[in-house]
Design a protein around this motif. Structure first.
Motif, mmCIF file in Angstrom:
data_model
loop_
_atom_site.group_PDB
_atom_site.id
_atom_site.type_symbol
_atom_site.label_atom_id
_atom_site.label_comp_id
_atom_site.label_asym_id
_atom_site.label_seq_id
_atom_site.Cartn_x
_atom_site.Cartn_y
_atom_site.Cartn_z
ATOM 1 N N PHE A 34 -2.901 8.005 23.058
ATOM 2 C CA PHE A 34 -3.103 7.050 21.971
ATOM 3 C C PHE A 34 -2.421 7.631 20.744
ATOM 4 O O PHE A 34 -2.657 8.786 20.384
ATOM 5 C CB PHE A 34 -4.584 6.812 21.680
ATOM 6 C CG PHE A 34 -4.803 5.763 20.624
ATOM 7 C CD1 PHE A 34 -4.868 4.432 20.975
ATOM 8 C CD2 PHE A 34 -4.911 6.103 19.282
ATOM 9 C CE1 PHE A 34 -5.041 3.445 20.006
ATOM 10 C CE2 PHE A 34 -5.079 5.134 18.311
ATOM 11 C CZ PHE A 34 -5.147 3.796 18.671
ATOM 12 N N ILE A 35 -1.562 6.829 20.121
ATOM 13 C CA ILE A 35 -0.847 7.263 18.924
ATOM 14 C C ILE A 35 -1.488 6.593 17.717
ATOM 15 O O ILE A 35 -1.526 5.366 17.619
ATOM 16 C CB ILE A 35 0.651 6.909 18.997
ATOM 17 C CG1 ILE A 35 1.266 7.554 20.247
ATOM 18 C CG2 ILE A 35 1.374 7.379 17.743
ATOM 19 C CD1 ILE A 35 2.745 7.247 20.426
ATOM 20 N N ALA A 36 -2.022 7.402 16.815
ATOM 21 C CA ALA A 36 -2.720 6.907 15.630
ATOM 22 C C ALA A 36 -1.842 7.099 14.407
ATOM 23 O O ALA A 36 -1.321 8.192 14.173
ATOM 24 C CB ALA A 36 -4.049 7.651 15.453
ATOM 25 N N LEU A 37 -1.709 6.034 13.624
ATOM 26 C CA LEU A 37 -0.849 6.057 12.436
ATOM 27 C C LEU A 37 -1.631 5.627 11.198
ATOM 28 O O LEU A 37 -2.680 5.000 11.308
ATOM 29 C CB LEU A 37 0.355 5.148 12.657
ATOM 30 C CG LEU A 37 1.223 5.635 13.825
ATOM 31 C CD1 LEU A 37 1.128 4.660 14.989
ATOM 32 C CD2 LEU A 37 2.661 5.807 13.394
ATOM 33 N N PRO A 38 -1.098 5.942 10.010
ATOM 34 C CA PRO A 38 -1.894 5.718 8.804
ATOM 35 C C PRO A 38 -2.062 4.262 8.405
ATOM 36 O O PRO A 38 -3.057 3.911 7.772
ATOM 37 C CB PRO A 38 -1.146 6.499 7.716
ATOM 38 C CG PRO A 38 0.244 6.660 8.236
ATOM 39 C CD PRO A 38 0.124 6.726 9.722
ATOM 40 N N GLY B 294 -1.958 2.412 17.367
ATOM 41 C CA GLY B 294 -2.723 1.706 16.351
ATOM 42 C C GLY B 294 -2.961 2.536 15.122
ATOM 43 O O GLY B 294 -2.461 3.655 15.000
ATOM 44 N N THR B 295 -3.740 1.983 14.210
ATOM 45 C CA THR B 295 -4.057 2.719 12.998
ATOM 46 C C THR B 295 -5.103 3.784 13.297
ATOM 47 O O THR B 295 -5.883 3.675 14.242
ATOM 48 C CB THR B 295 -4.586 1.786 11.903
ATOM 49 O OG1 THR B 295 -5.781 1.154 12.362
ATOM 50 C CG2 THR B 295 -3.551 0.729 11.548
ATOM 51 N N ILE B 296 -5.132 4.777 12.449
ATOM 52 C CA ILE B 296 -6.065 5.881 12.643
ATOM 53 C C ILE B 296 -7.513 5.424 12.515
ATOM 54 O O ILE B 296 -8.430 6.075 13.022
ATOM 55 C CB ILE B 296 -5.757 7.026 11.654
ATOM 56 C CG1 ILE B 296 -6.484 8.311 12.075
ATOM 57 C CG2 ILE B 296 -6.107 6.600 10.224
ATOM 58 C CD1 ILE B 296 -6.073 9.518 11.271
ATOM 59 N N ASP B 297 -7.722 4.272 11.872
ATOM 60 C CA ASP B 297 -9.087 3.780 11.694
ATOM 61 C C ASP B 297 -9.802 3.606 13.025
ATOM 62 O O ASP B 297 -11.003 3.885 13.139
ATOM 63 C CB ASP B 297 -9.066 2.441 10.950
ATOM 64 C CG ASP B 297 -8.326 2.524 9.634
ATOM 65 O OD1 ASP B 297 -8.986 2.619 8.593
ATOM 66 O OD2 ASP B 297 -7.084 2.530 9.653
ATOM 67 N N PRO C 157 -17.212 2.416 7.120
ATOM 68 C CA PRO C 157 -16.174 2.927 6.211
ATOM 69 C C PRO C 157 -15.301 4.003 6.852
ATOM 70 O O PRO C 157 -15.666 5.170 6.901
ATOM 71 C CB PRO C 157 -16.991 3.494 5.046
ATOM 72 C CG PRO C 157 -18.292 3.906 5.669
ATOM 73 C CD PRO C 157 -18.547 2.943 6.797
ATOM 74 N N THR C 158 -14.140 3.605 7.379
ATOM 75 C CA THR C 158 -13.191 4.590 7.889
ATOM 76 C C THR C 158 -12.401 5.209 6.740
ATOM 77 O O THR C 158 -11.787 6.255 6.897
ATOM 78 C CB THR C 158 -12.212 3.957 8.882
ATOM 79 O OG1 THR C 158 -11.576 2.837 8.251
ATOM 80 C CG2 THR C 158 -12.937 3.478 10.126
ATOM 81 N N ARG C 159 -12.392 4.544 5.601
ATOM 82 C CA ARG C 159 -11.743 5.064 4.399
ATOM 83 C C ARG C 159 -12.673 4.788 3.227
ATOM 84 O O ARG C 159 -13.397 3.794 3.228
ATOM 85 C CB ARG C 159 -10.394 4.388 4.168
ATOM 86 C CG ARG C 159 -9.478 4.432 5.398
ATOM 87 C CD ARG C 159 -8.180 3.698 5.178
ATOM 88 N NE ARG C 159 -7.439 3.595 6.442
ATOM 89 C CZ ARG C 159 -6.168 3.906 6.579
ATOM 90 N NH1 ARG C 159 -5.460 4.323 5.553
ATOM 91 N NH2 ARG C 159 -5.572 3.786 7.756
ATOM 92 N N LEU C 160 -12.621 5.644 2.222
ATOM 93 C CA LEU C 160 -13.530 5.484 1.098
ATOM 94 C C LEU C 160 -12.915 4.729 -0.067
ATOM 95 O O LEU C 160 -13.535 4.613 -1.108
ATOM 96 C CB LEU C 160 -14.029 6.851 0.602
ATOM 97 C CG LEU C 160 -15.145 7.482 1.406
ATOM 98 C CD1 LEU C 160 -15.744 8.647 0.648
ATOM 99 C CD2 LEU C 160 -16.245 6.490 1.773
ATOM 100 N N GLY C 161 -11.695 4.246 0.086
ATOM 101 C CA GLY C 161 -11.143 3.421 -0.974
ATOM 102 C C GLY C 161 -12.022 2.196 -1.153
ATOM 103 O O GLY C 161 -12.988 1.983 -0.425
ATOM 104 N N GLU C 162 -11.685 1.381 -2.118
ATOM 105 C CA GLU C 162 -12.521 0.226 -2.368
ATOM 106 C C GLU C 162 -12.594 -0.658 -1.131
ATOM 107 O O GLU C 162 -11.649 -0.781 -0.361
ATOM 108 C CB GLU C 162 -12.012 -0.565 -3.566
ATOM 109 C CG GLU C 162 -10.626 -1.162 -3.403
ATOM 110 C CD GLU C 162 -10.211 -1.932 -4.645
ATOM 111 O OE1 GLU C 162 -11.011 -2.023 -5.585
ATOM 112 O OE2 GLU C 162 -9.079 -2.430 -4.670
ATOM 113 N N ALA C 163 -13.775 -1.269 -0.961
ATOM 114 C CA ALA C 163 -14.012 -2.106 0.213
ATOM 115 C C ALA C 163 -13.057 -3.289 0.216
ATOM 116 O O ALA C 163 -12.704 -3.832 -0.830
ATOM 117 C CB ALA C 163 -15.457 -2.594 0.205
#
Length: 919
Positions: free
Chosen positions: A329-333, A416-419, A797-803
């Motif tokens: 599995f390739i995870a990207l940003p 896919g994305t790293i999320d 929340p996979t990222r802490l930026g704004e929802a």
């Protein structure tokens, strides 16, 4: 048959339909057990993981134990409260009325755990189910039962009292059923496992294994609930006889679903990448480096364009062919980077496997959007029933798989994305299914430096769990600070129960860092940079936007192509306003994240056509792209001139990689020899930033870029980057390590004016680490609900930026509301019509004033995979040729959310109607 447990339904058609069929509960329990056993038999590495952990050398005792515990997954459905949802079936099966005094208020997964924990454990002790030491073994058994009854994708809720939901007849039926199961599936193996490991050892091993067993249970329940493979059966026959047929059906089902390991082919580098005449030094390392069979982690650091992706694929392929892995599995940003990667992997993945394995993209690539309805698991018969409060397993399966992002981890090959990876170790519904999906795969994390503090800590948890299960990892980066590298390697080593690794650093770049179980230290291997990617890039740092605008106009007049990368959507549109009356739509391209998926994919395709490797001088000449950060890591595009707003040094290095990326002649024609020198002169990266100052004020960056100040909150990093740029050049790769450590190193000094900002950013950094620690699953806690609130997947929340909110654009076509994107399949059309928007801007839709139109929107929401629960349908009206709609912001300070009007068009994306710009 007189057995009491045949008086219970497990699955049923909706009441009132032409076919009021039902499936007896004991049969459904055996269906799921049969799928689990078949999956275990066809997954040798997974079988070995469980067998080694509990010390079962023979397969049959393990199969027997798996079947017994999986067949217990729906014990809660024996409860009168559950059965009473279909009073007609209670009367038909048991010739009595359902008890109205036992309403269905606790879900059946929790009820299964409650009857085990509060009643059946005592029966197990009294009747010595697990031998004379049954009481000692029960703590360990509890982890297996939690995982089995937690088949809804999260641990069962332990609140409540079982007798409030079961009547005495139910209790006797459960006991009869379990007595038959113990005859059908002898428990001698688990008894001997406990005897060999001891009480504490057996409990600890069971606690760890439950994380993966929970995923097996969810998958087995979904497949075992599919009526295409397990048709309803109401006729009572002996369980042993039914079990034989269920096993045959399970084999058929698993052949069809595409989640089993696929044999890997032996392929040379030349066979995989025929277009590469000579491997780069990094690729040569990946081809020749000796590999061990132990779980391992590699970090490949090299400049942009050095072939890291191909090196990672070759290395993953070698790990698979040597028996260390079954897939990757390739995870990207970002979504855009995953789109680009999918295109590259799609060309080679079929060469890696025998047969026709599934390659699934975990977000929105066009080919997968087209195919996502035809999911990895076939869509089963819809069993939704207004009389049942539970969603059925088929409904859960269909809803989960309707989001193709989630399916990628179940396929042998995924991008896919790293999320999607981070969700495997967050307190998220179906976390266990993702962890199982990663099992035995090579996890490739590209652009790993793009992880912020929160994402890095969650990724560390993923690496620990992945290593626990014997997985291997390949990390790719052009620029990774030493402290991030150390954290990732230590996390992987923890998963193999190794001591923290001694700190190993090197000034060399490019560099490969490797570790495998059994090594005391990481191994550092310097790599020679490929000559074609060694570049000396001039840097022109300017503080006057007018100078940038003038330079762009001059370059366009000379027939050059230009890209201006900005840090916010607002700044992108502000730049667009300068040129929208000077350039036609064919020569001015806006690219940011606030386009619906269809238009975004179209824009990506335009950019690759006009600026990709094969673009011609005519396609390139006089064209301008104004983009947000989505362009810095995503597309294999090449511009004659690149301007960037000031951003941290790692981002600028990435952006500079899009400047004269492919060797061309002075007129822009491509040079076919990849080793040839570019003829366009020395590349020069323009950087627009605040006026340079050795002693900056506290608002040094914010005054110049008020909106981007929140995107890159550590303004000390930006100042250190600007200072490095004052030398007027970047030489790659020799400057790479010094540049990164000079900005992100732990001992870098900042000017006094920016110290307060740095302190605040550092505080946020450590706060984010703390939040990540709180949000990630803990091995020592085990698969248990406890006092933790597990999130829905849509809100984890996979990222802490704004929802952010998923907004689905629709348009009124007379009396019909239609998805913005056109497609013959409505589900595809809605997927194409989606766009992510900050939740602070759009939280919910504004109801239509016309009651009939409002009902039409509600009807559309009801057909969405999430029923509109986690998304907002923004229905647009055509007003004087502009598509406009209203949405509501979240409530603030006790006041209702503000209503805002929004505009959408294909050139500019989604913007607020009042100002025409983005907040």
């Amino acid at each position: 048959m007189s057995a009491r447990h045949f008086g219970y339904w497990g699955k049923a058609q909706p009441s009132g339909t032409d076919s009021d069929g039902y499936h007896l509960l004991p049969y459904h329990c055996l269906d799921v057990a049969a799928v689990g056993i078949a999956f275990l038999k066809r997954s040798p590495a997974l079988r070995a993981l469980f067998a080694r952990a509990v010390g079962l050398a023979a397969d049959q005792p393990l199969y027997s134990w798996f079947a017994f515990i999986l067949a217990m997954h729906d014990l809660g459905k024996f409860a009168e409260s559950f059965q009473g949802q279909r009073a007609d079936l209670v009367k038909s099966l048991r010739s009595r009325e359902a008890d109205p005094g036992k309403p269905y208020g606790v879900r059946h997964d929790a009820l299964g755990w409650l009857i085990w924990d509060q009643h059946l454990k005592d029966r197990a002790i009294d009747q010595c189910w697990f031998g004379p030491d049954s009481e000692d073994v029960l703590d360990g058994i509890g982890w297996w039962v939690r995982a089995s009854t937690g088949h809804h994708g999260l641990p069962p809720d332990s609140r409540g009292y079982w007798r409030h939901h079961f009547c005495p007849e139910d209790t006797s039926s459960v006991e009869d059923f379990l007595e038959e199961l113990r005859t059908l599936f002898p428990l001698d193996g688990i008894k001997s496992a406990h005897a060999a490991l001891g009480t504490e050892g057996f409990e600890a091993r069971s606690r760890d294994l439950a994380w993966w067993f929970a995923g097996v249970t969810v998958l087995a329940d979904w497949i075992g609930s599919n009526t295409l493979f397990f048709p309803y059966r109401a006729e009572a026959i002996p369980l042993r006889e039914y079990w034989q047929g269920a096993q045959e059906q399970a084999e058929t089902a698993l052949e069809a679903v595409g989640v089993l390991p696929v044999p890997c082919r032996e392929r040379s580098f030349a066979e995989l990448f025929a277009e590469i005449a000579r491997p780069s030094p990094l690729q040569a390392w990946a081809i020749d480096t000796p590999l061990t069979s132990a779980p391992q982690i590699h970090l490949l650091e090299d400049v942009t364009g050095a072939g890291k992706t191909e090196a990672a694929v070759v290395l993953a392929h070698r790990l698979m062919t040597s028996g260390c892995a079954d897939g990757f599995f390739i995870a990207l940003p970002t979504m855009a980077t995953a789109n680009a990667m999918y295109g590259r992997i799609a060309e080679v993945y079929s060469k890696l496997f025998e047969g026709n394995p599934s390659l699934v993209l975990a977000h929105g690539q066009r080919a997968l959007v087209e195919a996502f309805a035809d999911s990895v698991l076939p869509v089963g018969q819809d069993e939704r029933d207004a009389a049942q409060q539970d969603d059925t397993a088929t409904a859960r399966c269909n809803a989960w798989l309707a989001d193709h992002a989630k399916r990628a981890l179940l396929a042998p090959a995924g991008v896919g994305t790293i999320d999607q990876v981070l969700l495997a170790t967050l307190y998220s519904k179906h976390q266990s299914l993702r962890l199982l999906g990663l099992f035995r795969k090579v996890l490739v994390v590209d652009e790993v430096h793009a992880c912020d503090a929160y994402m890095q800590r969650v990724l560390e948890a993923v690496l620990t769990f992945h290593a626990m299960a014997g997985g291997s990892v390949i990390l790719l980066s052009a620029t990774l600070p030493e402290h991030m590298k150390q954290g990732l390697f230590d996390a992987f080593a923890r998963g193999r129960a190794a001591d923290p690794l001694p700190r190993a650093s090197s000034p060399d770049f490019p560099l490969v860092t490797s570790w495998h179980e059994g090594q005391e230290n990481t191994v550092l291997r310097p790599i020679v940079a490929r000559e074609a990617v060694c570049r000396d890039v001039a840097v022109r740092y300017v503080a006057d936007e007018h100078e940038v605008l003038s330079a762009i106009r001059q370059a366009l007049a000379q027939g050059k192509c230009v890209c201006w990368m900005r840090n916010t959507v607002s700044d992108v549109l502000a730049a667009h306003a300068h040129f929208e009356n000077e350039l036609d739509a064919d020569h001015l391209i806006v690219f940011h994240a606030r386009f619906v998926l269809q238009d975004r994919l179209d824009t990506e395709e335009r950019i690759l056509t006009h600026f990709g490797k094969s673009s011609t001088p005519a396609q390139r000449a006089g064209r301008l792209v104004i983009a947000s950060q989505v362009a810095e890591q995503s597309l294999d595009a090449d511009w004659d001139m690149v301007i960037s707003d000031l951003a941290p040094i790692d981002r600028l290095i990435q952006r500079a990689g899009r400047l004269q990326r492919h060797p061309r002649r002075t007129d822009g024609a491509r040079l076919t020899d990849p080793q040839a020198a570019d003829q366009r002169g020395q590349p020069c990266l323009w950087v627009l930033g605040p006026a340079w100052s050795e002693s900056p004020a506290a608002n040094w960056y914010k005054q110049a870029f008020p909106k981007a100040a929140a995107v890159y909150p550590h303004h000390g990093h930006l100042w250190l980057t600007a200072r490095a740029l004052q030398q007027g050049r970047i030489a790659m790769p020799q400057d790479a390590r010094a540049l990164i450590e000079g900005v992100f190193g732990e001992d870098v000094e900042l000017p006094p004016g920016l110290q307060a900002n740095a302190n605040q950013a550092d505080g946020a950094y450590f706060s984010d680490l703390s939040v990540a620690q709180q949000n990630t699953i803990k091995r020592a806690d085990g698969y248990i609900r406890g006092g933790i609130d597990w999130w829905s997947e849509a809100k984890t929340p996979t990222r802490l930026g704004e929802a952010s909110m998923t907004v689905l654009l629709a348009r009124w076509d007379g009396a019909r509301v239609r998805p913005w994107a056109e497609h013959e399949n409505p589900r595809h059309a809605w997927a194409y019509s989606s766009v992510k928007v900050a939740e602070r801007l759009i939280a919910q839709r504004v109801p239509e004033a016309d009651g009939a139109k409002e009902q039409l929107v509600k009807d559309a929401e009801a057909l969405l995979p999430d029923k509109g629960k986690w998304s907002v349908v923004l229905a647009l009206h055509n007003v004087d040729g502009e598509w406009m709609g209203e949405a509501e912001a979240p409530p603030a300070d006790g006041r209702p959310g503000e209503r805002r009007r929004w505009l959408y068009d294909k050139r500019r994306g989604l913007s607020m109607a009042e100002s025409g710009t983005q907040p």
